[in-house]
Design an enzyme around this catalytic site. Structure first.
Site, PDB file in Angstrom:
ATOM      1  CG  HIS A  25      -1.951   1.047   1.279  1.00 39.45           C
ATOM      2  ND1 HIS A  25      -3.108   0.935   2.025  1.00 39.45           N
ATOM      3  CD2 HIS A  25      -2.003   2.268   0.684  1.00 39.45           C
ATOM      4  CE1 HIS A  25      -3.821   2.038   1.895  1.00 39.45           C
ATOM      5  NE2 HIS A  25      -3.162   2.884   1.093  1.00 39.45           N
ATOM      6  CD  GLU A 208      -7.573   6.620   4.491  1.00 37.67           C
ATOM      7  OE1 GLU A 208      -8.090   6.554   3.361  1.00 37.67           O
ATOM      8  OE2 GLU A 208      -6.509   7.261   4.720  1.00 37.67           O
ATOM      9  CG  ASP A 286      -1.699   5.721   2.709  1.00 33.90           C
ATOM     10  OD1 ASP A 286      -1.994   5.401   1.539  1.00 33.90           O
ATOM     11  OD2 ASP A 286      -2.516   6.270   3.475  1.00 33.90           O
ATOM     12  CG  ASP A 287      -0.089   8.922   0.397  1.00 33.72           C
ATOM     13  OD1 ASP A 287      -0.026   8.858  -0.842  1.00 33.72           O
ATOM     14  OD2 ASP A 287      -1.092   8.577   1.045  1.00 33.72           O
TER      15      ASP A 287
HETATM   16  N1  ADE Z   1      -4.629   8.598  -2.077  1.00 32.94           N
HETATM   17  C1  ADE Z   1      -3.413   8.700  -1.568  1.00 32.94           C
HETATM   18  N2  ADE Z   1      -3.412   8.369  -0.270  1.00 32.94           N
HETATM   19  C2  ADE Z   1      -4.684   8.029   0.045  1.00 32.94           C
HETATM   20  C3  ADE Z   1      -5.338   7.592   1.222  1.00 32.94           C
HETATM   21  N3  ADE Z   1      -4.686   7.424   2.381  1.00 32.94           N
HETATM   22  N4  ADE Z   1      -6.653   7.363   1.171  1.00 32.94           N
HETATM   23  C4  ADE Z   1      -7.323   7.537   0.030  1.00 32.94           C
HETATM   24  N5  ADE Z   1      -6.768   7.938  -1.098  1.00 32.94           N
HETATM   25  C5  ADE Z   1      -5.457   8.189  -1.095  1.00 32.94           C
HETATM   26 ZN    ZN Z   2      -3.837   4.700   0.482  1.00 32.46          ZN
END
Ligand code: ADE
Ligand code: ZN
Length: 350
Positions: A25, A208, A286-287
């Protein structure tokens, strides 16, 4: 069952870093560090609403998912050419290899780019070339998952799929991301059915910020193979039973959940409870450029905050390898390497 050694709290972070793991992810646009955003902006003549790297970084004070997405889409606006996508993915993969990631399944958001006139081929070919080069240079196995933006229409998702199909040999599956609440999975029932027919793997962000009902419909309507996040599942005991019995993997992202205030802080994160409930949870970033850490930072900070042990570490790494869409022979080889890594603890290597 493999007998996991006891590892002291001081030696645990080294083990967490050393163990082979899969990252399932990661949004590649979320790996764009501020320095690279500014370098690409300059290279491509794109102007940004921030004076410098410092000003951009100080805007990373999020209150929820949407407050993050607004900045994340602005950051992605500097990506124009195939080489930009290559450079971004190469930087992430170099970092992942250092974290002993043996397999990365990488999300990308083509609609963010095609809406600005960038071709689908520039996006997919740049990312794919970086994956190929990373395997050759660092031995990391990497594959791409195309995500549909759920705040856009299903019609838009169908058009995106159509554009991507000539490049189908360069991605292994589809996902669903962006603003969750108000955009339930069932909005994308027909496009996911088509993707399954095409033989693509399917995953979706659900639970989420959104309710357990979204996890149910991701499973029952979209028929996804993994749930991204899924941390809200614990609010519904029947759903927990379903996820446990089906062995459905959850790709959990602790630092993301902390930064987007899904949990008040890391000690309050429910990952220990997810494992306790018998769910196939995994740890992911995630990011990472926005949330303060790559996958090993997620592991070390979460373990420090919750007091989880080597037994949990082994379970999480094993889950990640098992839950990946890699060939079974690769998964067996990585599982073997994971055992060897933990066996070395008996010799006090760490
Ligand atoms: N796009 C990038 N990160 C995300 C996240 N945590 N939830 C939904 N869309 C995303
Ligand atoms: Zn995500």
């Amino acid at each position: 069952m493999f007998k996991v050694p006891t590892v002291s709290a001081e030696r645990l972070p080294a083990l967490l870093r050393a163990m082979p793991k899969a990252e399932l992810h990661i949004h590649i646009e979320g790996s764009l560090e501020p320095e690279m955003i500014f370098a690409l902006a300059q290279r491509n003549g794109v102007s940004l609403p921030y004076a410098d790297v410092q000003a951009l970084r100080s805007a990373y004070a999020f209150t929820d998912l949407q407050s993050f997405l607004d900045i994340y889409y602005a950051g992605a606006s500097v990506l124009l050419h195939e080489q930009d996508f290559y450079d971004m993915a190469r930087a992430y993969l170099a970092r992942a290899a250092m974290d002993n990631v043996v397999r990365a399944e990488i999300f990308f958001d083509p609609q963010t780019h095609t809406a600005r006139g960038v071709s689908m081929a520039a996006v997919v070919n740049g990312l794919h070339r970086a994956c190929e080069d990373a395997r050759a240079e660092w031995g990391i196995s990497a594959a791409l998952i195309l995500c549909f933006l759920r705040h856009l229409s299903e019609e838009d998702a169908f058009a995106t799929l159509e554009q991507a199909l000539p490049l189908q040999d360069k991605f292994i599956g589809v996902g669903l991301d962006s603003s969750e609440v108000g955009h339930p999975p069932e909005k994308f029932a027909r496009v996911f059915a088509r993707c399954r027919q095409l033989g693509l793997h399917t995953v979706a962000h659900a639970g989420e910020e959104g309710p357990p009902a979204y996890i149910w419909s991701a499973l029952d309507v979209l028929k996804v193979e993994r749930i991204d996040h899924g941390v809200q599942a614990l609010r519904d005991p029947v759903l927990v039973q379903r996820l446990a019995q089906g062995g459905v993997p959850l790709t959990v992202c602790p630092l993301s959940n902390q930064k987007l205030r899904v949990f008040p802080d890391l000690p309050a994160h429910n990952l220990p409870q997810l494992l306790e409930a018998g769910l196939c949870a995994t740890v992911n970033s995630d990011d990472p450029a926005y949330f303060g850490g790559y996958i090993n930072d997620n592991f070390t900070q979460l373990f420090a905050a919750t007091g989880m042990t080597a037994r949990h570490a082994y379970q999480l790494a094993s889950n990640s390898l098992q839950a990946s869409f890699a060939p079974e022979a690769d998964k067996r080889a990585w599982a073997h390497r994971l055992k060897e890594c933990f066996e070395r603890c008996y010799e006090h290597d760490y």
